[in-house]
Design an enzyme around this catalytic site. Sequence first.
Site, PDB file in Angstrom:
ATOM      1  N   GLY A 286       0.614   1.076   3.208  1.00  0.00           N
ATOM      2  CA  GLY A 286       0.302   2.074   2.197  1.00  0.00           C
ATOM      3  C   GLY A 286      -1.172   2.397   2.087  1.00  0.00           C
ATOM      4  O   GLY A 286      -1.562   3.574   2.048  1.00  0.00           O
TER       5      GLY A 286
ATOM      6  N   LYS B 296       4.155  -0.719  -2.012  1.00  0.00           N
ATOM      7  CA  LYS B 296       3.640   0.655  -2.056  1.00  0.00           C
ATOM      8  C   LYS B 296       4.541   1.684  -1.375  1.00  0.00           C
ATOM      9  O   LYS B 296       4.644   2.825  -1.832  1.00  0.00           O
ATOM     10  CB  LYS B 296       2.253   0.714  -1.419  1.00  0.00           C
ATOM     11  CG  LYS B 296       1.163   0.043  -2.221  1.00  0.00           C
ATOM     12  CD  LYS B 296      -0.172   0.208  -1.525  1.00  0.00           C
ATOM     13  CE  LYS B 296      -1.288  -0.396  -2.351  1.00  0.00           C
ATOM     14  NZ  LYS B 296      -2.605  -0.200  -1.720  1.00  0.00           N
TER      15      LYS B 296
END
Length: 291
Positions: A140, A77
Amino acid sequence: MTNKITERITGHTELIGLIATPIRHSLSPTMHNEAFAKLGLDYVYLAFEVGDKELKDVVQGFRAMNLRGWNVSMPNKTNIHKYLDKLSPAAELVGAVNTVVNDDGVLTGHITDGTGYMRALKEAGHDIIGKKMTICGAGGAATAICIQAALDGVKEISIFNRKDDFYANAEKTVEKINTKTNCKAQLFDMEDHEQLRKEIAESVIFTNATGVGMKPFEGETLLPSADMLRPELIVSDVVYKPTKTRLLEIAEEQGCQTLNGLGMMLWQGAKAFEIWTHKEMPVDYIKEILF
């Protein structure tokens, strides 16, 4: 699935993917393929085992094959932005991407984790606006949750993380929240157990936004002591498989209200679905299948 997949794949079918590792536990392929079939949309969703080493080549390959888009999960991410053309304002602020859409060869990264988390709380009847939360994690998903919570009006956020590679990311998150929102954010070392106890005691919700609790860390928890939890506390976990992590088991034993990661997964997925297809996911139908 609703329809045999071979009955609906044609030469016109567009591919949407998921890149992460580990990946085999994911419910996203079931969720999206069922939604495509329900609405009669000519897409198929597949999962691909992809880590840091493969990420650049995979994005280049997806671009060359003209995939409509894909989801991004751990550990990709916070790294995938380097290989994309644009970021949504939210993804730029968070510094992470969990959804990519391909519009005529232009790859744009979005982040839907934070909105998914807040919507899941709302659907479960929990209101944390104007209140304080404590969260473990700095990756993330954790960053997206903190940023969205701050933007939505949460008053204070206490972030705990080990002093690992993600700690510097958490420092940046705290700075963003304190300078760009009306929320007050603080960062603490996960090993500071007395501080963790204090922050949880002052919070209405305690959230695990790490991978602890899922494979290969099933049966583990970052919570050092069960007596840090109290009956009126909301305890949530972004992990959804298993549906009841060790943290949630302990929380239930302490009389807390609990929430696993299924709701967040559903609502972040619904937003991604809309980004790719410009249609609303049949959420009630998907709930019947997944829950």
